[in-house]
Design an enzyme around this catalytic site. Structure first.
Site, PDB file in Angstrom:
ATOM      1  N   GLU A 176       4.251   4.831   1.279  1.00 26.64           N
ATOM      2  CA  GLU A 176       2.884   4.620   0.802  1.00 26.64           C
ATOM      3  C   GLU A 176       2.327   3.283   1.270  1.00 26.64           C
ATOM      4  O   GLU A 176       1.142   3.160   1.605  1.00 26.64           O
ATOM      5  CB  GLU A 176       2.858   4.704  -0.729  1.00 26.64           C
ATOM      6  CG  GLU A 176       1.466   4.753  -1.351  1.00 26.64           C
ATOM      7  CD  GLU A 176       0.931   3.385  -1.740  1.00 26.64           C
ATOM      8  OE1 GLU A 176      -0.226   3.315  -2.198  1.00 26.64           O
ATOM      9  OE2 GLU A 176       1.661   2.382  -1.585  1.00 26.64           O
TER      10      GLU A 176
ATOM     11  N   ASP B 256       8.782   2.817  -1.897  1.00 30.17           N
ATOM     12  CA  ASP B 256       8.830   1.706  -0.945  1.00 30.17           C
ATOM     13  C   ASP B 256       8.077   0.498  -1.483  1.00 30.17           C
ATOM     14  O   ASP B 256       7.277   0.605  -2.417  1.00 30.17           O
ATOM     15  CB  ASP B 256       8.250   2.124   0.408  1.00 30.17           C
ATOM     16  CG  ASP B 256       6.804   2.614   0.308  1.00 30.17           C
ATOM     17  OD1 ASP B 256       6.483   3.317  -0.670  1.00 30.17           O
ATOM     18  OD2 ASP B 256       5.994   2.286   1.190  1.00 30.17           O
TER      19      ASP B 256
END
Length: 382
Positions: free
Chosen positions: A142, A82
């Site tokens: 994350e 991400d």
């Protein structure tokens, strides 16, 4: 075998750049499941070509892959798919190469690091690597500190028992690597006061902004530089008009610390400040207290592993300068907490993470893929 690994990387630079481009040009903020799934699909394909068996861990929202080997403890490779950028950013700022620099959303943090990892694994597979098993964990949330998933539990479970971990997070232009990171907490608090007209009846009012201002001073003063603890109130809002005593004020803040064991103390100290009342009739409430990334403790095992990486770099003409502590968090903290020696920031080198000025150095893709490949080969000898 090392020569074969390096030759593979030299011969596949165009393909490595194409992979990097494809990853960057796919929007993947953690909230955009469709985009993350498309990145994961591409990563699955690359891992299978590297000889890995792959699975999706839904609780941890993570891709896990394993390359089988002998009975020794595996080497773990870690990263995330991400980015912090919203949907549409890739169309506005697509992957671009200008001279030595690569730009685009997440080119540095950390689509480039994912490309390093996958390229090193494919090079090892092409060279016929066998022996010590390898494991890969790539999470999908994350950047939001796994808010909404059980990735932190999964990371510790999957990492436990590994011989070492190399996190392909953002690298630094000074050729340093990371062996320690601060952890963090995000909090939001509000003061409720009593509204009144500033001219007609100011004594009947209780200013929420004034009360909060005193608390902000107390919060900031809890910073302890010697212990590596920092408190920062980053935003504030309150009031309606200048001639009214404000009955509401809200702040958001950030707390950073180096030692995971100090987390309860930090929370207790913040609560003491918020619970103290300067003016009668005021009420303070904690709206949010989110413990983000666990600190990556600077262990002796991390230092030894860094020296191992540095020596490997020296043997192959790849610069590695120092192992350092940084303020930004990563998933390395959970792996170290699980007892696994870890070196972080093994990804492409660059600057300005999380901003539109973010860039990565193009040639560091090839350099770091060689370093990671060489380190894994040397780990296979011990």
């Amino acid at each position: 075998m090392k020569e074969d690994v390096f030759a593979y990387i030299d011969d596949h630079k165009a393909q490595m750049m194409d992979l990097w481009q494809d990853l960057v040009n796919q929007d993947s903020p953690a909230s955009y499941r469709e985009g993350v799934d498309l990145v994961a699909k591409r990563v699955f394909k690359e891992l299978e070509e590297a000889g890995a068996s792959t699975r999706w861990d839904e609780e941890g929202k993570a891709l896990i892959a394993e390359i089988p080997g002998d009975s020794r403890a595996p080497v773990l490779l870690l990263g995330h798919m991400d980015t912090v950028f919203p949907v549409g950013e890739a169309a506005r700022r697509p992957f671009t190469v200008e001279g030595s620099r690569v730009t685009g959303p997440g080119a540095l943090d950390m689509k480039g690091g994912v490309a390093v990892m996958l390229s090193a694994l494919k090079a090892l597979h092409s060279a016929g690597f066998s022996g010590r098993p390898l494991k890969v964990i790539l999470v999908s949330d994350e950047e939001i500190a796994h808010n909404g998933s059980k990735a932190t539990v999964m990371l510790q479970r999957e990492a436990r028992g590994c011989a070492a971990c190399f996190n392909c997070e953002t690298g630094y232009e000074d050729n340093s690597l990371v062996i320690g990171r601060k952890g963090g907490v995000v909090f939001k608090a509000a003061v409720h006061g009593i509204a009144a007209h500033a001219g007609n009846n100011p004594r009947q009012g209780r200013s929420a902004i004034w009360e909060m201002a005193k608390k902000i001073d107390d919060i900031q003063n809890m910073t302890d530089w010697d212990k590596g603890i920092t408190f920062n109130v980053g935003t504030i809002k309150g009031g309606t008009v200048s001639n009214a005593i404000p009955d509401y004020c809200e702040v958001e803040g950030d707390i950073r610390f180096q030692d995971p064991d100090i987390s309860p103390f930090v929370k207790e100290e913040l609560f003491k400040v918020l619970n103290h009342t300067y003016m009668e009739g005021m009420k303070t409430e904690l709206l949010l207290y989110h413990e983000g990334m666990l600190p990556m403790k600077m262990t002796e095992e991390n230092r030894k592993l860094f020296e191992f990486v540095k020596k490997t770099g020296e043997e192959n003409g790849i610069p590695v300068s120092e192992g350092k502590l940084v303020g930004g968090g990563s998933d390395s903290g959970y792996v170290v907490y699980a007892g696994v020696p870890t070196v972080c920031a093994m990804g492409v080198k660059g600057r300005f993470n999380h901003t539109r000025d973010e860039y990565a150095l193009k040639d560091s893709l090839f350099e770091r893929a060689k370093l990671l490949g060489a380190v894994i080969l040397k780990m296979n000898e011990v």
